[in-house]
Design a protein around this motif. Structure first.
Motif, short mmCIF file in Angstrom:
data_model
loop_
_atom_site.label_atom_id
_atom_site.label_comp_id
_atom_site.label_asym_id
_atom_site.label_seq_id
_atom_site.Cartn_x
_atom_site.Cartn_y
_atom_site.Cartn_z
N ARG A 14 0.79 -1.24 0.00
CA ARG A 14 0.00 0.00 0.00
C ARG A 14 0.82 1.28 0.00
NH1 ARG A 14 -3.37 -3.36 3.36
NH2 ARG A 14 -5.28 -3.80 2.20
N SER A 15 2.12 1.20 0.27
CA SER A 15 2.94 2.40 0.29
C SER A 15 4.42 2.04 0.19
CB SER A 15 2.72 3.21 1.57
OG SER A 15 3.22 2.51 2.68
N VAL A 16 5.19 3.04 -0.14
CA VAL A 16 6.65 2.94 -0.16
C VAL A 16 7.16 4.10 0.66
CG1 VAL A 16 8.73 3.04 -1.57
CG2 VAL A 16 6.69 1.90 -2.46
N VAL A 17 8.04 3.84 1.61
CA VAL A 17 8.66 4.91 2.38
C VAL A 17 10.10 5.01 1.89
CG1 VAL A 17 9.36 5.70 4.65
CG2 VAL A 17 7.17 4.54 4.36
N GLY A 18 10.47 6.23 1.51
CA GLY A 18 11.83 6.47 1.04
C GLY A 18 12.56 7.38 1.99
N ALA A 19 13.84 7.13 2.16
CA ALA A 19 14.70 7.99 2.97
C ALA A 19 16.02 8.13 2.25
CB ALA A 19 14.90 7.40 4.36
N ALA A 20 16.60 9.32 2.30
CA ALA A 20 17.87 9.55 1.62
C ALA A 20 18.72 10.49 2.45
CB ALA A 20 17.63 10.15 0.23
N ILE A 21 20.04 10.31 2.33
CA ILE A 21 20.98 11.22 2.98
C ILE A 21 21.95 11.73 1.93
CG2 ILE A 21 22.52 9.35 3.69
CD1 ILE A 21 23.11 11.13 6.22
N ASP A 22 22.21 13.02 1.99
CA ASP A 22 23.19 13.66 1.11
C ASP A 22 24.54 13.47 1.76
OD1 ASP A 22 24.94 15.59 -0.07
OD2 ASP A 22 23.20 16.71 -0.77
N GLY A 23 25.42 12.71 1.12
CA GLY A 23 26.73 12.41 1.67
C GLY A 23 27.66 13.61 1.72
N VAL A 24 27.33 14.68 1.02
CA VAL A 24 28.15 15.88 1.00
C VAL A 24 27.66 16.88 2.06
CG1 VAL A 24 28.90 17.86 -0.39
CG2 VAL A 24 28.75 15.59 -1.42
N LEU A 25 26.38 17.17 2.05
CA LEU A 25 25.81 18.19 2.94
C LEU A 25 25.28 17.64 4.25
CD1 LEU A 25 23.85 20.26 0.26
CD2 LEU A 25 26.15 20.68 1.18
N GLY A 26 25.01 16.34 4.31
CA GLY A 26 24.47 15.74 5.52
C GLY A 26 22.97 15.91 5.68
N GLU A 27 22.30 16.45 4.68
CA GLU A 27 20.85 16.63 4.75
C GLU A 27 20.14 15.28 4.59
OE1 GLU A 27 19.80 19.45 1.76
OE2 GLU A 27 20.73 21.11 2.82
N ILE A 28 18.99 15.16 5.25
CA ILE A 28 18.21 13.92 5.20
C ILE A 28 16.82 14.23 4.66
CG2 ILE A 28 17.18 12.08 6.57
CD1 ILE A 28 19.54 12.39 8.51
N TRP A 29 16.33 13.38 3.76
CA TRP A 29 14.99 13.48 3.21
C TRP A 29 14.24 12.19 3.51
CZ3 TRP A 29 19.18 15.06 0.27
CH2 TRP A 29 19.17 16.39 -0.17
N SER A 30 12.95 12.29 3.75
CA SER A 30 12.11 11.10 3.86
C SER A 30 10.70 11.45 3.43
CB SER A 30 12.11 10.52 5.28
OG SER A 30 11.51 11.41 6.17
N LEU A 31 10.00 10.49 2.86
CA LEU A 31 8.62 10.70 2.44
C LEU A 31 7.95 9.37 2.17
CD1 LEU A 31 8.25 11.80 -1.24
CD2 LEU A 31 10.34 10.87 -0.33
N ARG A 32 6.62 9.42 2.12
CA ARG A 32 5.80 8.26 1.78
C ARG A 32 5.35 8.43 0.34
NH1 ARG A 32 3.57 4.56 5.02
NH2 ARG A 32 4.09 5.84 6.81
N LEU A 33 5.50 7.38 -0.46
CA LEU A 33 5.19 7.40 -1.89
C LEU A 33 4.08 6.41 -2.22
CD1 LEU A 33 8.90 7.18 -2.93
CD2 LEU A 33 7.46 9.15 -3.42
N ALA A 34 3.44 6.64 -3.37
CA ALA A 34 2.50 5.65 -3.88
C ALA A 34 3.28 4.40 -4.25
CB ALA A 34 1.78 6.21 -5.11
N PRO A 35 2.67 3.22 -4.11
CA PRO A 35 3.37 1.97 -4.41
C PRO A 35 3.45 1.70 -5.92
CG PRO A 35 1.17 1.49 -3.69
CD PRO A 35 1.33 2.97 -3.58
N GLU A 36 3.96 2.65 -6.66
CA GLU A 36 4.09 2.52 -8.12
C GLU A 36 5.53 2.82 -8.49
OE1 GLU A 36 1.42 5.58 -9.25
OE2 GLU A 36 -0.35 4.49 -8.59
N ALA A 37 6.11 2.02 -9.36
CA ALA A 37 7.50 2.21 -9.77
C ALA A 37 7.73 3.61 -10.30
CB ALA A 37 7.91 1.15 -10.79
N GLY A 38 6.78 4.17 -11.06
CA GLY A 38 6.94 5.50 -11.62
C GLY A 38 7.11 6.57 -10.56
N ALA A 39 6.35 6.49 -9.47
CA ALA A 39 6.45 7.46 -8.38
C ALA A 39 7.81 7.36 -7.70
CB ALA A 39 5.33 7.24 -7.37
N VAL A 40 8.27 6.13 -7.50
CA VAL A 40 9.56 5.91 -6.85
C VAL A 40 10.68 6.43 -7.74
CG1 VAL A 40 11.14 4.18 -5.96
CG2 VAL A 40 8.68 3.97 -5.51
N VAL A 41 10.63 6.09 -9.02
CA VAL A 41 11.68 6.53 -9.96
C VAL A 41 11.72 8.05 -10.02
CG1 VAL A 41 12.37 6.54 -12.39
CG2 VAL A 41 11.63 4.42 -11.30
#
Length: 87
Positions: A14-41
């Motif tokens: 029903r959902s995809v949760v994504g999290a990312a960290i910028d290895g240069v700046l140290g910023e962190i992002w996270s969000l909930r996405l629709a469970p569709e490959a297009g949204a994730v891409v």
């Protein structure tokens, strides 16, 4: 290759949760996405690259296997393949 961004995806029916960290700046992002490959891409493509992405390829994650390329290195792993695998 040096990846600027490192992202992880928790893929469910029903959902995809994504999290990312910028290895240069140290910023962190996270969000909930629709469970569709297009949204994730689209989300991964919006991150400053190059990007390394990891996800667990359970029954709902296999559709992301062909996303590799375009400045994005995608790696999937099956359940139980992690370092902390049970058993």
């Amino acid at each position: 290759m040096f990846e600027r961004m490192y992202a992880g995806l928790d893929v469910h029916v029903r959902s995809v949760v994504g999290a990312a960290i910028d290895g240069v700046l140290g910023e962190i992002w996270s969000l909930r996405l629709a469970p569709e490959a297009g949204a994730v891409v689209s989300w991964v493509a919006s991150l400053p690259g190059p990007v390394a992405v990891a996800y667990e390829a359970g029954p709902t994650g296999f559709g992301l296997a062909g996303v590799d390329g375009g400045g994005c290195a995608v790696r999937g792993g099956g359940p139980g393949q992690g370092r902390g695998a049970a058993g």
